[in-house]
Design a protein around this motif. Structure first.
Motif, mmCIF file in Angstrom:
data_model
loop_
_atom_site.group_PDB
_atom_site.id
_atom_site.type_symbol
_atom_site.label_atom_id
_atom_site.label_comp_id
_atom_site.label_asym_id
_atom_site.label_seq_id
_atom_site.Cartn_x
_atom_site.Cartn_y
_atom_site.Cartn_z
ATOM 1 N N GLU A 1 0.826 -1.219 0.000
ATOM 2 C CA GLU A 1 0.000 0.000 0.000
ATOM 3 C C GLU A 1 0.858 1.266 0.000
ATOM 4 O O GLU A 1 0.352 2.364 -0.145
ATOM 5 C CB GLU A 1 -0.857 0.047 1.272
ATOM 6 C CG GLU A 1 -1.943 -0.990 1.311
ATOM 7 C CD GLU A 1 -2.567 -1.085 2.690
ATOM 8 O OE1 GLU A 1 -2.000 -0.532 3.654
ATOM 9 O OE2 GLU A 1 -3.612 -1.727 2.796
ATOM 10 N N MET A 2 2.163 1.089 0.192
ATOM 11 C CA MET A 2 3.014 2.273 0.376
ATOM 12 C C MET A 2 3.069 3.124 -0.884
ATOM 13 O O MET A 2 3.449 2.667 -1.952
ATOM 14 C CB MET A 2 4.425 1.841 0.771
ATOM 15 C CG MET A 2 5.337 3.025 0.989
ATOM 16 S SD MET A 2 6.454 2.701 2.314
ATOM 17 C CE MET A 2 7.728 3.892 2.032
ATOM 18 N N ARG A 3 2.667 4.379 -0.719
ATOM 19 C CA ARG A 3 2.756 5.329 -1.823
ATOM 20 C C ARG A 3 3.493 6.545 -1.286
ATOM 21 O O ARG A 3 2.892 7.409 -0.625
ATOM 22 C CB ARG A 3 1.357 5.742 -2.308
ATOM 23 C CG ARG A 3 0.550 4.604 -2.891
ATOM 24 C CD ARG A 3 -0.731 5.107 -3.506
ATOM 25 N NE ARG A 3 -1.524 5.919 -2.604
ATOM 26 C CZ ARG A 3 -2.345 5.446 -1.691
ATOM 27 N NH1 ARG A 3 -2.492 4.131 -1.570
ATOM 28 N NH2 ARG A 3 -3.034 6.242 -0.912
ATOM 29 N N GLU B 1 16.995 12.828 0.720
ATOM 30 C CA GLU B 1 16.564 13.343 2.032
ATOM 31 C C GLU B 1 15.784 12.285 2.802
ATOM 32 O O GLU B 1 15.945 12.131 4.018
ATOM 33 C CB GLU B 1 15.696 14.596 1.843
ATOM 34 C CG GLU B 1 16.487 15.803 1.379
ATOM 35 C CD GLU B 1 15.603 16.947 0.894
ATOM 36 O OE1 GLU B 1 16.081 18.088 0.925
ATOM 37 O OE2 GLU B 1 14.462 16.704 0.465
ATOM 38 N N THR C 1 5.024 10.022 -1.072
ATOM 39 C CA THR C 1 4.679 11.279 -1.722
ATOM 40 C C THR C 1 5.350 12.404 -0.938
ATOM 41 O O THR C 1 6.086 12.161 0.003
ATOM 42 C CB THR C 1 3.149 11.452 -1.818
ATOM 43 O OG1 THR C 1 2.892 12.640 -2.542
ATOM 44 C CG2 THR C 1 2.493 11.515 -0.445
ATOM 45 N N GLY C 2 5.117 13.604 -1.328
ATOM 46 C CA GLY C 2 5.713 14.726 -0.605
ATOM 47 C C GLY C 2 6.826 15.367 -1.388
ATOM 48 O O GLY C 2 7.129 14.976 -2.516
ATOM 49 N N ASN C 3 7.424 16.339 -0.759
ATOM 50 C CA ASN C 3 8.395 17.169 -1.470
ATOM 51 C C ASN C 3 9.841 16.864 -1.125
ATOM 52 O O ASN C 3 10.744 17.526 -1.608
ATOM 53 C CB ASN C 3 8.087 18.633 -1.178
ATOM 54 C CG ASN C 3 6.698 18.977 -1.653
ATOM 55 O OD1 ASN C 3 6.442 19.044 -2.850
ATOM 56 N ND2 ASN C 3 5.771 19.143 -0.719
ATOM 57 N N LEU C 4 10.034 15.861 -0.262
ATOM 58 C CA LEU C 4 11.414 15.477 0.033
ATOM 59 C C LEU C 4 11.982 14.691 -1.154
ATOM 60 O O LEU C 4 11.238 14.063 -1.898
ATOM 61 C CB LEU C 4 11.480 14.615 1.291
ATOM 62 C CG LEU C 4 11.063 15.258 2.613
ATOM 63 C CD1 LEU C 4 11.327 14.309 3.758
ATOM 64 C CD2 LEU C 4 11.810 16.557 2.835
ATOM 65 N N THR C 5 13.275 14.733 -1.305
ATOM 66 C CA THR C 5 13.913 13.961 -2.379
ATOM 67 C C THR C 5 14.253 12.572 -1.833
ATOM 68 O O THR C 5 14.297 12.382 -0.605
ATOM 69 C CB THR C 5 15.214 14.656 -2.828
ATOM 70 O OG1 THR C 5 16.112 14.653 -1.719
ATOM 71 C CG2 THR C 5 14.951 16.081 -3.283
ATOM 72 N N TYR D 1 16.699 10.549 6.318
ATOM 73 C CA TYR D 1 15.739 10.639 7.430
ATOM 74 C C TYR D 1 15.544 9.271 8.083
ATOM 75 O O TYR D 1 15.670 9.125 9.310
ATOM 76 C CB TYR D 1 14.424 11.206 6.892
ATOM 77 C CG TYR D 1 13.234 11.050 7.791
ATOM 78 C CD1 TYR D 1 13.165 11.699 9.027
ATOM 79 C CD2 TYR D 1 12.143 10.271 7.401
ATOM 80 C CE1 TYR D 1 12.053 11.562 9.842
ATOM 81 C CE2 TYR D 1 11.029 10.142 8.211
ATOM 82 C CZ TYR D 1 10.987 10.775 9.432
ATOM 83 O OH TYR D 1 9.891 10.644 10.236
#
Lengths: 383, 248
Positions: free
Chosen positions: B86-88, B97, B90-94, B101
């Motif tokens: 189910e993992m999708r 990054e 998204t977001g603005n991190l590259t 994290y």
């Protein structure tokens, strides 16, 4: 544990700062939109008032041929006498009126226009001036003037704090309302996205398989939502301050604007109040986000709470600061009243302490709840 | 090695209970790929989540490299790389990054994160995408980043839930090659899939699940022989439509 929570906070904030749309809607929109709203209102109010003063009104005067009244009326507004039923205003002097006798005066006009309302006020003033002139004339027969009847000189000494007199009362009415609304709405999107949103996207499971403790994750999420919520409220505060400081913006507030600014002490109280309230709000939204299976479901749970906050904001808007200590135990309500007191220069340490104690206690238990949810299977339930 | 013994997991819904996994047992050994095959709702994901310490079994026992998942969850998490279907991301991190994290959350040193970042970049051909915001990546590249995140801690046990879902042919090949390489390195790979061709190509042993039951398990050739089937598809439908629930 605290380092991991800070790491999560840092990552979430980094993600947020790269999202220009969210950044704009959460922080810059209140900063820009509130001054625009109030300046717009100010421009409209000012132009209506100017137009009302510049307009030449068609007025029909019935039952009074006295030229003295017409001269008085000319001093108050531009007007032109018209015939029967041709005027915007009709002033009817009843009881076979002759100047100096007792009579009923009827002012007939369409009050649905703001311009007419302003003109009606000016006509009412003209009638009061005319009455004074007639009274003066009558009293002169007895070698008296209207001034001679005034034996009392009334001086109003406003004992309200300087802050309340110089725009603080308006701030106390509007500012807490807008601040708690934006504080709560600011935490809604961030809170649901970082919990039920991550659950939906499946990224929460990967985070939970990591070595980081669940409690750290919970604290990191709450801190992030609190920061967003706090900055949203601060942006609102700044937006309203800008609106009040600008000449046209202050017209909309019906005041002379904010004179003298806000001191460091009150500013600290405002920030501390908002931080404690942001923690409560963030904790609540995060709990709901953890329980909800999707952002949509979370939104349906949060929306009624948002309505409650709006109702609390509206109902307390015209209320005076309260001395009832129990009100300072209720989240949101306590923040509104502490902010009201602060804007009106009525500093009450007991109220501030009770609010902080209440908000921080509630936020602590909310955080424990979030932590418990992150430590349970429920956090992953999406069906 | 993963050992699942008599695993039972029931979900308590508002008005009912659903036994998602009903008394299943299997072993996934080191140096092999074990595939759980079954339609949606068969209990594959629940089984994988239980092994990954994210769900608690109602009864039964799961051990990962000899560690009981119910009592040593943190140590188990240290040994596994987990990816949910189910993992999708998204977001603005590259991707860079994001990998940093997760590495920091796993308390890895900066040097080790750098090393793993380089290895995973090569393994999944991510060089050109490392500094592109994830929201701007294609679903295939995003899935490769998700897998890289799951493998960041160099896990000995790899648990993949539907790893090739949404991937194009090229990306599927990269994932498949990785799985084969992991197996050759002696790692234990447990994957779930409903893509029969993936299971046939990648798995040394297969377990077929249906409505919470493990209908049968073993090497593919042995299963085909046991049920007299011509291929995996035939075997699959033969098992789930042939009333085999009565025999489990």
């Amino acid at each position: 544990m605290f380092n991991d929570a800070l790491l999560i906070l840092k990552k979430e904030l980094k993600n947020l700062t790269k999202d220009r749309r969210t950044l704009f809607s959460t922080f810059f929109l209140p900063l820009i939109i509130l001054p625009i709203i109030f300046i717009g209102m100010g421009v409209v109010f000012q132009s209506i008032e100017d137009k009302a003063k510049e307009t030449t009104y068609k007025i029909e005067i019935v039952g009074n041929k006295d030229t003295a009244y017409r001269e008085v009326l000319t001093k108050h507004l531009f007007w032109q006498e018209v015939g029967e039923n041709e005027g915007d205003f009709k002033i009817i002097f009843g009881n076979n009126y002759t100047p100096g006798t007792r009579a009923t005066v009827i002012l007939s006009y369409d009050s649905s226009s703001r311009k007419n309302q302003i003109a009606a006020e000016m006509i009412k003033q003209s009638l009061v001036s005319y009455e004074l002139e007639l009274a003066d004339k009558f009293l002169s027969l007895f070698n008296l003037s209207y001034e001679d009847l005034h034996t009392l000189k009334i001086i109003i000494d406003d004992t309200a704090q300087q802050a309340a007199q110089s725009g603080g009362a308006i701030l106390a009415m509007l500012m807490p309302y807008f601040m708690v609304i934006f504080l709560f709405s600011g935490s809604m999107n961030a809170g649901l996205d970082t919990t039920s949103g991550e659950k939906e996207r499946g990224s929460l499971a990967v985070l939970l398989v990591n070595q980081v403790s669940r409690t750290s994750i919970a604290w990191g999420k709450i801190l992030y939502v609190s920061v967003v919520s706090l900055f949203s409220a601060i942006a609102t505060f700044m937006g309203l301050l800008i609106a009040m400081t600008l000449p046209l913006g202050s017209v909309a507030f019906g005041s002379q604007g904010l004179n003298g600014g806000i001191g460091i002490g009150p500013l600290i109280v405002i920030i501390v109040s908002l931080i404690s309230s942001a923690l409560v709000s963030a904790g609540l939204i995060t709990v709901i986000g953890c329980l909800a299976k999707s952002v949509k479901e979370g939104g349906s749970y949060v929306m009624p709470l948002y309505m409650v906050v709006v109702v609390v904001g509206v109902t307390t808007m015209y209320m005076d600061p309260s001395k009832n200590i129990f009100l300072f135990l209720i989240p949101i309500v306590n923040t509104i009243f502490v902010l009201k007191e602060t804007f009106m220069g009525m500093h009450n340490i007991l109220h501030l302490m009770v609010m902080l104690l209440s908000n921080l206690t509630i936020a602590y238990f909310e955080a424990k709840g979030v932590s418990a949810l992150f430590n349970s299977e429920r956090i992953l339930q999406t069906v | 090695m993963i050992v699942v013994e008599n695993l039972v997991k029931t979900f308590h819904l508002r008005h009912s209970c659903k036994t998602a996994v009903n008394n299943i047992s299997f072993t996934a050994k080191d140096g092999e790929v074990f595939g759980l095959l079954g339609p949606n709702g068969a209990g594959k994901t629940t089984t994988l989540l239980s092994i990954a310490t994210l769900l608690q079994a109602d009864s039964g026992k799961i051990t990962v490299d000899g560690l009981d998942v119910s009592t040593n969850s943190r140590a188990v998490r240290n040994r596994i790389g987990f990816l949910t279907g189910e993992m999708r991301l998204t977001g603005n991190l590259t991707p860079r990054e994001l990998l940093y994290y997760f590495g920091q959350l796993d308390h890895m040193s900066k040097e080790y994160i750098e090393q793993r970042l380089e290895e995973l970049t090569v393994d999944f051909e991510l060089r050109n995408y490392l500094d592109v915001p994830i929201a701007k990546l294609s679903s295939g590249v995003t899935q490769k980043v998700s897998i890289a995140v799951a493998l960041l801690n160099e896990p000995h046990i790899i648990i993949f839930d539907e790893p090739t879902t949404n991937l194009d042919v090229m990306a599927t090949k990269i994932v498949s090659d990785f799985i084969k390489r992991a197996k050759d390195e002696g790692k234990c790979v447990l994957l779930s899939t409903h893509i029969l061709s993936d299971a046939q190509r990648l798995c040394d042993r297969i377990g077929i699940m249906y409505e919470g039951h493990l209908l049968s398990e073993g090497p593919l050739s042995e299963l085909l022989e046991r049920y007299g089937s011509s291929d995996l598809e035939h075997l699959f439908f033969q098992l789930i439509e042939g009333g085999n629930l009565a025999n489990v």
